[in-house]
Design an enzyme around this catalytic site. Structure first.
Site, PDB file in Angstrom:
ATOM      1  N   LYS A  45       0.765  -0.911   0.128  1.00 19.18           N
ATOM      2  CA  LYS A  45      -0.124   0.018   0.116  1.00 19.18           C
ATOM      3  C   LYS A  45       0.677   1.195  -0.069  1.00 19.18           C
ATOM      4  O   LYS A  45       0.190   2.416   0.079  1.00 19.18           O
ATOM      5  CB  LYS A  45      -0.840   0.084   1.393  1.00 19.18           C
ATOM      6  CG  LYS A  45      -2.005  -1.270   1.416  1.00 19.18           C
ATOM      7  CD  LYS A  45      -2.733  -0.839   2.383  1.00 19.18           C
ATOM      8  CE  LYS A  45      -3.480  -1.966   3.080  1.00 19.18           C
ATOM      9  NZ  LYS A  45      -4.054  -1.893   4.308  1.00 19.18           N
ATOM     10  N   LYS A  47       2.215   2.595   2.249  1.00 23.80           N
ATOM     11  CA  LYS A  47       1.786   3.401   3.351  1.00 23.80           C
ATOM     12  C   LYS A  47       2.827   3.425   4.550  1.00 23.80           C
ATOM     13  O   LYS A  47       3.265   2.037   4.958  1.00 23.80           O
ATOM     14  CB  LYS A  47       0.634   2.709   4.021  1.00 23.80           C
ATOM     15  CG  LYS A  47      -0.879   3.436   3.523  1.00 23.80           C
ATOM     16  CD  LYS A  47      -2.015   2.976   4.239  1.00 23.80           C
ATOM     17  CE  LYS A  47      -3.114   3.378   3.609  1.00 23.80           C
ATOM     18  NZ  LYS A  47      -4.500   3.201   4.494  1.00 23.80           N
TER      19      LYS A  47
END
Ligand code: C2G
Length: 131
Positions: A45, A47
């Site tokens: 992701k 992230k």
């Protein structure tokens, strides 16, 4: 007993997350929350979480609506998870609308709930940065 499952990062846990977990639990009697591992978040992701998996897990486990927390380490694990945990209903926020409909093939009800407006982990970080 009706068993519900949902997935997420839950970084900088906020009222949007709580609102999702509350409504997910209201759909059954037992809620499994699958939290993205640090590696999954970064590799899949892109992230970078503020809190580690263990810290995010502790926060989500402290939520009154949550019965079990397990790690998310791959996109593909959902098909196995719903059988391993005897899930009746899969729940996600509607930013994922339609993405997980394939789980209906596993005999699971798929429910997308409206996101809570105006709050997100990204928004929190932006607001704190800009003061
Ligand atoms: N959410 C919400 N309202 C917000 C913010 C988040 O309802 N204001 C919901 C999201 O829709 C999601 C859950 O809270 O269902 C967790 O959000 P994130 O931590 O952002 O999860 P995400 O990074 O989308 O990861 O395999 C699925 C992924 O793990 C989902």
């Amino acid at each position: 007993m009706k068993r519900v499952i949902t997935y997420g990062t839950f970084d900088l846990m906020h009222y949007g997350h709580i609102n999702l977990l509350k409504r997910a639990k209201a759909l059954g009697d037992y809620l499994v929350v699958v939290i993205s591992s640090d590696e999954f978040n970064w590799n899949e992701k892109q992230k970078k979480c503020y809190f580690t998996y263990e810290q995010r897990k502790a926060l989500v486990e402290a939520c009154r609506y949550v019965d079990l927390v397990i790690p998310e380490t791959s996109w593909e694990q959902k098909r196995e998870d719903v059988h391993e945990y005897h899930i009746d209903t899969f729940v996600m926020g509607n930013d994922w609308e339609g993405e997980f409909d394939f789980l209906k093939e596993e005999g699971v009800e798929v429910v997308y709930l409206d996101r809570t407006p105006e709050i997100s982990t990204t928004q929190i970080k932006t607001d704190l940065t800009n003061g």
